[in-house]
Design an enzyme around this catalytic site. Sequence first.
Site, PDB file in Angstrom:
ATOM      1  N   TYR A   1      55.873  41.486 -51.260  1.00  0.00           N
ATOM      2  CA  TYR A   1      56.627  40.567 -49.914  1.00  0.00           C
ATOM      3  C   TYR A   1      56.083  38.938 -49.365  1.00  0.00           C
ATOM      4  CZ  TYR A   1      59.301  38.872 -45.900  1.00  0.00           C
ATOM      5  OH  TYR A   1      59.563  38.591 -44.355  1.00  0.00           O
TER       6      TYR A   1
ATOM      7  N   PRO B   1      48.869  50.915 -50.543  1.00  0.00           N
ATOM      8  CA  PRO B   1      48.132  51.855 -51.581  1.00  0.00           C
ATOM      9  C   PRO B   1      46.838  51.340 -52.508  1.00  0.00           C
ATOM     10  CG  PRO B   1      50.757  51.906 -51.235  1.00  0.00           C
ATOM     11  CD  PRO B   1      50.431  50.642 -50.221  1.00  0.00           C
TER      12      PRO B   1
ATOM     13  N   LYS C   1      41.337  47.510 -44.091  1.00  0.00           N
ATOM     14  CA  LYS C   1      40.952  46.795 -44.020  1.00  0.00           C
ATOM     15  C   LYS C   1      39.267  46.452 -43.487  1.00  0.00           C
ATOM     16  CE  LYS C   1      45.784  45.045 -43.984  1.00  0.00           C
ATOM     17  NZ  LYS C   1      46.352  44.102 -43.396  1.00  0.00           N
TER      18      LYS C   1
HETATM   19  N1  LIG Z   1      51.257  40.401 -40.026  1.00  0.00           N
HETATM   20  C1  LIG Z   1      52.464  40.555 -40.431  1.00  0.00           C
HETATM   21  O1  LIG Z   1      53.689  41.337 -39.735  1.00  0.00           O
HETATM   22  C2  LIG Z   1      52.507  41.244 -42.347  1.00  0.00           C
HETATM   23  C3  LIG Z   1      53.970  42.839 -42.492  1.00  0.00           C
HETATM   24  C4  LIG Z   1      53.920  43.410 -43.375  1.00  0.00           C
HETATM   25  C5  LIG Z   1      52.922  43.125 -44.053  1.00  0.00           C
HETATM   26  N2  LIG Z   1      51.760  42.978 -43.770  1.00  0.00           N
HETATM   27  C6  LIG Z   1      50.193  42.720 -44.434  1.00  0.00           C
HETATM   28  O2  LIG Z   1      50.577  41.487 -45.584  1.00  0.00           O
HETATM   29  C7  LIG Z   1      50.290  42.498 -46.869  1.00  0.00           C
HETATM   30  C8  LIG Z   1      50.958  42.378 -48.246  1.00  0.00           C
HETATM   31  O3  LIG Z   1      52.137  43.686 -47.450  1.00  0.00           O
HETATM   32  P1  LIG Z   1      53.095  42.938 -48.432  1.00  0.00           P
HETATM   33  O4  LIG Z   1      54.659  43.953 -47.633  1.00  0.00           O
HETATM   34  O5  LIG Z   1      53.748  41.288 -48.348  1.00  0.00           O
HETATM   35  O6  LIG Z   1      52.650  43.598 -49.169  1.00  0.00           O
HETATM   36  P2  LIG Z   1      54.415  44.681 -50.306  1.00  0.00           P
HETATM   37  O7  LIG Z   1      54.951  43.218 -50.811  1.00  0.00           O
HETATM   38  O8  LIG Z   1      54.742  46.071 -50.491  1.00  0.00           O
HETATM   39  O9  LIG Z   1      53.281  44.173 -52.229  1.00  0.00           O
HETATM   40  C9  LIG Z   1      52.472  43.660 -52.383  1.00  0.00           C
HETATM   41  C10 LIG Z   1      52.152  43.516 -53.718  1.00  0.00           C
HETATM   42  O10 LIG Z   1      51.756  44.882 -54.415  1.00  0.00           O
HETATM   43  C11 LIG Z   1      51.246  45.580 -55.261  1.00  0.00           C
HETATM   44  N3  LIG Z   1      51.189  46.972 -55.278  1.00  0.00           N
HETATM   45  C12 LIG Z   1      52.306  47.768 -54.390  1.00  0.00           C
HETATM   46  N4  LIG Z   1      52.336  48.933 -54.412  1.00  0.00           N
HETATM   47  C13 LIG Z   1      51.924  49.153 -55.156  1.00  0.00           C
HETATM   48  C14 LIG Z   1      51.463  50.482 -56.389  1.00  0.00           C
HETATM   49  N5  LIG Z   1      51.431  51.438 -55.465  1.00  0.00           N
HETATM   50  N6  LIG Z   1      50.170  50.293 -56.667  1.00  0.00           N
HETATM   51  C15 LIG Z   1      49.840  49.006 -57.592  1.00  0.00           C
HETATM   52  N7  LIG Z   1      50.593  48.334 -57.184  1.00  0.00           N
HETATM   53  C16 LIG Z   1      51.049  47.749 -55.337  1.00  0.00           C
HETATM   54  C17 LIG Z   1      52.292  44.807 -56.471  1.00  0.00           C
HETATM   55  O11 LIG Z   1      52.300  44.076 -57.442  1.00  0.00           O
HETATM   56  P3  LIG Z   1      52.811  44.060 -58.559  1.00  0.00           P
HETATM   57  O12 LIG Z   1      53.526  44.910 -58.880  1.00  0.00           O
HETATM   58  O13 LIG Z   1      52.735  42.404 -59.123  1.00  0.00           O
HETATM   59  O14 LIG Z   1      50.830  44.498 -59.226  1.00  0.00           O
HETATM   60  C18 LIG Z   1      53.276  44.192 -54.708  1.00  0.00           C
HETATM   61  O15 LIG Z   1      53.944  43.783 -55.331  1.00  0.00           O
HETATM   62  C19 LIG Z   1      49.003  43.411 -46.692  1.00  0.00           C
HETATM   63  O16 LIG Z   1      47.788  43.197 -46.041  1.00  0.00           O
HETATM   64  C20 LIG Z   1      49.798  44.242 -44.706  1.00  0.00           C
HETATM   65  O17 LIG Z   1      48.854  44.925 -44.498  1.00  0.00           O
HETATM   66  C21 LIG Z   1      51.389  41.439 -42.805  1.00  0.00           C
END
Ligand SMILES: NC(=O)c1ccc[n+]([C@@H]2O[C@H](COP(=O)([O-])OP(=O)(O)OC[C@H]3O[C@@H](n4cnc5c(N)ncnc54)[C@H](OP(=O)(O)O)[C@@H]3O)[C@@H](O)[C@H]2O)c1
Length: 294
Positions: A18, A91, A137
Amino acid sequence: MEGENTKPKILIFGGTGYFGKYMVKASVSSGHKTFVYARPVTQNSRPSKLEIHKEFQGIGVTIIEGELDEHEKIVSILKQVDVVISTVAYPKFLDQLKIVHAIKVAGNIKRFLPSEFGCEEDRVRPLPPFEAYLEKKRIVRRAIEAAKIPYTFVSANLYGAYFVNVLLRPSESHDDVVVYGSGEAKAVFNYEEDIAKCTIKVINDPRTCNRIVIYRPQTNIISQLELISLWEQKTRRSFKRVHISDEELVKLSQTLPPPEDIPISIMHSLFAKGDSMNFELGEDDIEASKLYPD
Ligand SMILES: NC(=O)c1ccc[n+]([C@@H]2O[C@H](COP(=O)([O-])OP(=O)(O)OC[C@H]3O[C@@H](n4cnc5c(N)ncnc54)[C@H](OP(=O)(O)O)[C@@H]3O)[C@@H](O)[C@H]2O)c1
């Protein structure tokens, strides 16, 4: 050599996710040679994943397919880049210790930004499910510091588009809006594109090396009730406010099964308690909009 791209080369873990997509696009559009380390796509991968890979290839991103435990492969890619940004999902937070180890072995990385981009985890103490999430984290932060890897920890606060969607549900037909707590606590909403653009400035800025950078521009601080009022003015509609009290949120965080207990604890922290604004910024803190007033 004339025309040679001297900008730091950036490797992004979690770039297909995302927030990762915003990071990859910001890196490419600011002229950095960009690499994404991603799990392999297979015939069983979701079509959206295949699309992202295709889109990245179309804008010149080099995708390296692999798993986080492929140490030698990661070290060899690290040797080709200067900066590492991780936006991996929950995860995989602790798997970033493998990235830390590989960076230490490679020995050439000028800056590492782990997957943070949320609240300033060393200064908030939320309900236990969110606390356990943040603790992962913190473990990564401490490992980076111990390994003496140059870092920046980015506290981006709330993803604006993500939380506007969650709170106001603009794509659904409804007359009510859920208000977490009183709705009066202030929160910092920053748009994902701005966060990503700002992060690209941060990676090459000596002032942000080995520092926490907090994204808290004055103009982006707003309470949930104020946000709803703005939405009502914009849509010329009125919405019924359905409050979930502080006590109800605590109870839900104790009774919902994991991992559903995490989002409710996050809502309690951000909106009932106002954790993104619950601490003062001192002279030693780095706030992004002061670094980059434009
Ligand atoms: N500030 C805010 O409001 C906010 C909101 C949401 C998230 N965040 C933070 O933003 C960061 C990224 O979050 P996101 O929501 O963008 O992440 P996400 O879309 O859920 O996942 C990011 C990437 O991680 C890999 N991944 C996901 N699940 C996996 C699994 N089970 N095993 C291996 N790889 C996996 C995948 O990459 P590949 O498939 O390409 O390997 C995926 O594209 C985090 O630190 C989160 O805490 C902040």
